[in-house]
Structures are given as structure tokens and as C-alpha cells.
Design a protein around this motif. Sequence first.
Motif, mmCIF file in Angstrom:
data_model
loop_
_atom_site.group_PDB
_atom_site.id
_atom_site.type_symbol
_atom_site.label_atom_id
_atom_site.label_comp_id
_atom_site.label_asym_id
_atom_site.label_seq_id
_atom_site.Cartn_x
_atom_site.Cartn_y
_atom_site.Cartn_z
ATOM 1 N N ALA A 444 0.739 -1.211 -0.044
ATOM 2 C CA ALA A 444 -0.008 0.017 0.012
ATOM 3 C C ALA A 444 0.895 1.139 0.050
ATOM 4 N N ILE A 445 2.125 1.100 0.294
ATOM 5 C CA ILE A 445 2.899 2.472 0.309
ATOM 6 C C ILE A 445 3.242 2.948 -1.016
ATOM 7 N N ASN A 446 3.087 2.144 -1.803
ATOM 8 C CA ASN A 446 3.022 2.511 -3.534
ATOM 9 C C ASN A 446 2.154 3.790 -3.647
ATOM 10 N N GLN A 447 0.913 3.341 -3.217
ATOM 11 C CA GLN A 447 -0.068 4.262 -3.663
ATOM 12 C C GLN A 447 -0.261 5.455 -2.518
ATOM 13 N N MET A 448 0.038 5.135 -1.410
ATOM 14 C CA MET A 448 -0.001 6.288 -0.267
ATOM 15 C C MET A 448 1.080 7.106 -0.618
ATOM 16 N N GLY A 449 2.258 6.433 -0.869
ATOM 17 C CA GLY A 449 3.519 7.562 -1.262
ATOM 18 C C GLY A 449 3.373 8.562 -2.722
ATOM 19 N N GLN A 481 8.588 1.271 -3.152
ATOM 20 C CA GLN A 481 8.453 2.207 -4.328
ATOM 21 C C GLN A 481 9.403 1.944 -5.407
ATOM 22 N N PHE A 482 10.911 1.880 -4.634
ATOM 23 C CA PHE A 482 11.813 2.022 -5.635
ATOM 24 C C PHE A 482 11.898 0.782 -6.802
ATOM 25 N N MET A 483 11.266 -0.216 -6.356
ATOM 26 C CA MET A 483 11.335 -1.272 -7.196
ATOM 27 C C MET A 483 10.242 -1.165 -8.314
ATOM 28 N N ASN A 484 9.407 -0.302 -8.357
ATOM 29 C CA ASN A 484 8.434 0.252 -9.433
ATOM 30 C C ASN A 484 9.090 0.655 -10.410
ATOM 31 N N ASN A 485 9.097 -0.191 -11.670
ATOM 32 C CA ASN A 485 9.680 0.494 -12.809
ATOM 33 C C ASN A 485 9.161 1.785 -13.340
ATOM 34 N N LEU A 507 13.644 14.130 -3.221
ATOM 35 C CA LEU A 507 13.404 12.802 -2.745
ATOM 36 C C LEU A 507 14.255 12.022 -1.862
ATOM 37 N N GLU A 508 13.665 11.779 -0.782
ATOM 38 C CA GLU A 508 14.493 10.998 0.336
ATOM 39 C C GLU A 508 14.189 9.649 0.184
ATOM 40 N N ILE A 509 15.476 8.768 0.267
ATOM 41 C CA ILE A 509 15.465 7.499 0.378
ATOM 42 C C ILE A 509 16.430 6.768 1.505
ATOM 43 N N THR A 510 15.671 5.894 2.071
ATOM 44 C CA THR A 510 16.647 5.123 2.954
ATOM 45 C C THR A 510 17.467 4.293 2.605
ATOM 46 N N GLU A 511 18.454 4.090 3.531
ATOM 47 C CA GLU A 511 19.644 2.921 3.386
ATOM 48 C C GLU A 511 19.065 1.579 2.876
ATOM 49 N N ASP A 512 17.733 1.288 3.203
ATOM 50 C CA ASP A 512 17.459 -0.060 3.008
ATOM 51 C C ASP A 512 17.023 -0.236 1.456
ATOM 52 N N ALA A 513 16.830 0.937 0.740
ATOM 53 C CA ALA A 513 16.764 0.975 -0.847
ATOM 54 C C ALA A 513 18.284 0.721 -1.170
ATOM 55 N N MET A 514 19.148 0.720 -0.681
ATOM 56 C CA MET A 514 20.513 0.622 -1.593
ATOM 57 C C MET A 514 21.057 -0.788 -1.500
ATOM 58 N N VAL A 515 20.196 -1.618 -0.916
ATOM 59 C CA VAL A 515 20.678 -3.258 -0.928
ATOM 60 C C VAL A 515 20.949 -3.643 -2.240
ATOM 61 N N ASP A 516 20.064 -3.370 -3.047
ATOM 62 C CA ASP A 516 20.264 -3.650 -4.598
ATOM 63 C C ASP A 516 20.761 -2.483 -5.297
ATOM 64 N N GLN A 517 22.042 -2.407 -5.491
ATOM 65 C CA GLN A 517 22.845 -1.244 -6.169
ATOM 66 C C GLN A 517 22.332 -1.113 -7.467
ATOM 67 N N MET A 518 22.308 -2.153 -8.231
ATOM 68 C CA MET A 518 21.868 -1.884 -9.791
ATOM 69 C C MET A 518 20.443 -1.485 -9.903
ATOM 70 N N VAL A 519 19.751 -1.916 -9.144
ATOM 71 C CA VAL A 519 18.128 -1.410 -9.146
ATOM 72 C C VAL A 519 18.137 0.118 -8.650
ATOM 73 N N LEU A 520 18.887 0.423 -7.757
ATOM 74 C CA LEU A 520 18.911 1.797 -7.381
ATOM 75 C C LEU A 520 19.612 2.683 -8.298
ATOM 76 N N LEU A 521 20.622 2.425 -8.797
ATOM 77 C CA LEU A 521 21.467 3.179 -9.907
ATOM 78 C C LEU A 521 20.547 3.298 -10.971
ATOM 79 N N ARG A 522 19.815 2.168 -11.570
ATOM 80 C CA ARG A 522 18.900 2.595 -12.582
ATOM 81 C C ARG A 522 17.729 3.395 -12.462
#
Length: 632
Positions: A444-449, A481-485, A507-522
Motif C-alpha cells: 500500500a506504500i506505493n499508492q500512499m506515497g 516504491q523503488f522497485m516500481n519500474n 526525494l528522500e530514500i533510506t539505506e534499505d533501498a540501497m541493498v540492490d545497487q543495480m536497481v537503485l542506480l537504474r
Amino acid sequence: MWNYSYIFPSFLIMIVFVLYWFYIPRINIGLNRVFIQLIVVEMIVMISDIVSSVADENYFMYPDWQLYVINDLYFVFFFARAYLFYLLTMYLLKLHRNLMELLHWGMIIPFVTAIILTITSNWTHFVYYITDDGYQKGSVYDYVVYSCLLFYEVISFAVLVIYRKNMPNITRLLGAMGFNFTILTGTVVRWMFPRYLLMDTFCLIAIIIIYLSFTNPDFYYDSKTDVFNSEALTYYVDEIRSFRYKRYIAVGLHNYKELKEVYGASSMDKGLKLIGSYFRNKYKNLIPFYSKEGRFVLIGNRDIEADKIIDQINQRFKESWNFKDTKMYFELDFVMTDENMTIESPERRLEVGMDILADDIELVPGNVRYVEDADVERVEREVYIRKTLKWVIEHETAEVYLQPIVRADNHQIIGAEALARIKDKDGNRIMPGEFIRVAEQNGAINQMGEQIFKKTCEYIKDNDLEKMGISWINVNLSPTQFMNNSLAFKYNSIIEKSGIDVGLIHLEITEDAMVDQMVLLRQIQAMKERGFRFVLDDYGKGYSNLDRLKDIPFINIKIDMAIVRDYCNKPDGLLPSLVQTFKTVGFTVTAEGIETKEMADEMYKIGCDFLQGYLFSPPVPIEEFKDYCARQ
């Protein structure tokens, strides 16, 4: 007199079908029990149909009492078959719990009445009778036979329509409609062509439809582990009125996700199969189920020696699990129900147990965690929050609060952070610490965000931030949200529609979003091309290091409040060095969680550029923020 050309092939098919079905492991649930009864009754009906038809054709070879017994036997099972098809429909709709109610007891009346009228026909001649000319139809034969059949068929269709939402999907609903329609068609054909033994063929088709749609053992068996699957577990627990008579032991592989990365998905599947086979073969008095993500459930009678079983399992898991050249070692978590629980609902007890097992951070490998009433209340609270989140998203009632961000040197407002707040439909507020975690878990964080981002853009559009002294507003992005293409496209569309300068939004992102570096950079690259700027939130809580930070175009690093508090309580040289390193690389630095003037002074001394916390202001409703800025 009667045409047997259809019933013999049907009977042979039925024999092959029965042998195959009984060979495969089956879960002992009411649906399967009714299906077994239906198969047995159908076999008896087929046999008795042939025997009674042959006897009636050769009536002169048998005494009357034998003809009555043979025909009575056929009609008893004939009517029983009609009732069992209705009963199976009730189980499919999960209405079996109501079968003890007076209304459902009334459903058996046509079946019993038809049998009584049939058996007493020896004296009344109502349904049939035997004369010197052989078998004869009685005066109410059609009324008794077809009214009984049509009664159960009409009731079955009625409950399917009324309780159709009880079916998990449209495919199963169509399957239930399909087999009932087949029975109805067979009834009509039997009435139109009474000399042809066709009804059994239609019943066989209906049974095959039931098998393919509902009772195929493969639906309830997990081939990966060789035990019953989560759907079988749901059905089984649904039939247990309480765990007063049953007991479960939930078993989970500790750190399952990490183990899967270490051993690989293929090897883990082989390991799970070995574990499933061990549970199935070692504990014959328990029914093993595999839920998902390394979690098993063993269910047995109330008197099982749970402590002894757990000790045995722990001893086995001290050894390796070997497959060819691979040796795997696992640790286990155990969850059971506390003996003093007042909540008896088996579904709620098991649901909470599996929820605890999934979150294995608090669990100690090899030990038992007992489910208590408080755990059930917590899960019920989460269910309420999920419902509230759904309502909030559907009605777009998510509220935006803004917390000021000030300059570290003069404490003047320079920016703000947009924070989400929600209320239920009755106006009761739910704290962020509760709903954010649930929203991230169920998506639900996707729609709420997106709602928070949209409302923040609208606020910027309607207010002159420069006159308010605001240079930017930070909006949070969760790892989910960061996993949403489509994130970059959606947010850019909102910016264009509002007509604001994209530079006013960080846009603020947490360190949790940095686990997958490739997805994050893209994702960051796609959004950076559209003018978005990024802030790293809660630095110090996650996995990031300076080398990774240099690869990502952050403009600001926010130090987590726990790090700030620890430094202010016990200063050392680490945080000042870190802040200076950030500034050397080119980042500005914000200290979070500032609650006292002393904390603010310390953070300014070590080089922080901005401060945020309750010393300056708690989050303010967005509609009051402009007045708040004017007062400052």
C-alpha cells in the motif's frame, strides 16, 4: 427392456479413476471425505443399477421379495448420490459449519422422505411395485424421483449464486456450476429417455469435473517438499473448531532468505525436500504441511509429546543434510500456542504463529516461542490497519504533515519534510510507526506515497515557497516504491501536471533501498534525467558505505537520530570525522532528532549544515504550515 451400452464403459472408467485417486496421498478434510463417499455411492449405484435392471428384465427367475430388496437398494443409493452432490457443493462454499443448524437439517428431509416412500412401496405401490408382469412404475414415481433430484439441484444452484464470493476465484465457481449443470442435464435426459441407463454417465462426468476443479490431490500437495501445501493447511485448519483437540508445531528455517543466497535456490529446494521427507516419515502421527519460505507446520492430536518431538528435531538438525556432494546445515525456529491462551480460533492462532515465524529476528534458534493472546491482538490490529490503509487509498484521505528543516547556524527555516498521516473512517488517528511498516509489507506504500507526493506538489503550486522562506520540501520514497519500474514516469507526470519546478522537491530514500545497487542506480538515473534530486535518509541504520555513496548523486545526507543521540550522550571523534568526510565529498549534512539546544549546538560544532527535530517543531498539518512559517 433397458439399454446398457453406456453404463458398462462408464463403470470401467470409474474403476480406473478410483484406483488412481486412492493411490495418491490425500489430505483428510471434509471435502475429500464427501468426495470419497460420493465415489463409493456412485460405484454402488452403477452396480445396483445393472443388477436391478437385469433382475427386473428376468423377474420370473426371482421371488418378489428379492426384487424388492434389489430395487430398494438401488433407490436408496440413487437418492443418497443426489444428497451427496448437494453436500459437496456446501463444502466447496465453506458452508459446512452450518450443517448442524436446523435449516440444514431440513435439507435431508426430501432424501429421507424419498427413501421411506420407496421402501414402503412393497405395500403402498407409490414408487414402484412387482406384479406377475414384472417391475411396474408406481402412481407417484416421477414426483418422488424427480422432485428429490430437482430439489437438491435447485438448492445447489441457489447457494452457488448467493454465496459465490466464498469461492476463491471464478474458475472454481465455474467448476461448481459445471458439475451441477451436468447433474441437471443428466436428470433431464433420464426423464426423456428412461430406458437408457445414461444418468450414471452424467454423474461420472460430474465427478471428473469435481476432481479436475477441486479434489485433485496435486492441488494440495507440495512437490518441492513432499508434504501437503499451504492450501491444504488452510482447508484443514478451517475444519478444526478449536485447538483444544489438536496441537500444532510451527517450524521455520532460521534466516531462510540468507540461507537461500548462500546455498542457492536449487540446493535449498533439495534441502527442503529432504526435510519434508524427514517430517513425513519420522512422525506418522503428525500431518506435515509446507507453508512457504522455509516454514513447516506439524499438526497432531492434543496429547502429542511436543517437547520430545522438538528435542528430536533439534538433534537431527545438528547434523548435515546431504544431497550428492552438497552438505547443508540449518538452524530451526519453533512456534507453538501458549497453553493459557483464551482465544480458541485455530485460524487466528495459526496465522499469528506463522507471522511470528516469518519475522525470525526476535527468535532464538532451537528454542520455542509461544503464541500468546497479546500476539493475536497485535495481528488483529494489523488487519485493522490494512483495512484502514485500503480505505484511505480508495478515498485519497492520506494527510500531509510538514516538519521544518532549519539552518544549523541561525535556526532559520530553509526546508521541510513531508510526512504521511492517516485516520480511519471514524476519525481515529493511527501512528506512523504502526501503519508505515504494514503499508510496506502489503504494498500500500506505493499508492500512499504517490498521494503524498501529489498533495505536496499541489501545495507547492498553491503557495509561494520563496516568500515562506522555504527552498525545498523533501518527500520520502520507500524501498518498495523503488522497485516500481514506472516510478520515474508517474512522478514526472505529476510534476508536469502541477506545473512546479522539479527542483523544489527533494526525494528522500533510506539505506534499505540501497541493498540492490543495480536497481537503485537504474532508478535514480531515470529520475535524475527528469530533474529530481536525492537525499539519503537515516544514515547509520543500514548497509551503505562511503564508496557506495560516491556512486549515487545525493545532495544531502541525513544522520539518523539514534546516531545523533548516541554522540550527544557520549561524544567521540567518529561522527565529526564522518561529517567532514561527507562535506569534503560534496554532500551537505542534516542532523535528525534534535530535541534540545545542547544537541543543536553540538551538531553545529561538528559541521552539520541543517537540523531537524522537535526542538524546532513537531510535524505540522500542511494547511497550517504557511501560518507557522509566518509566525517564525
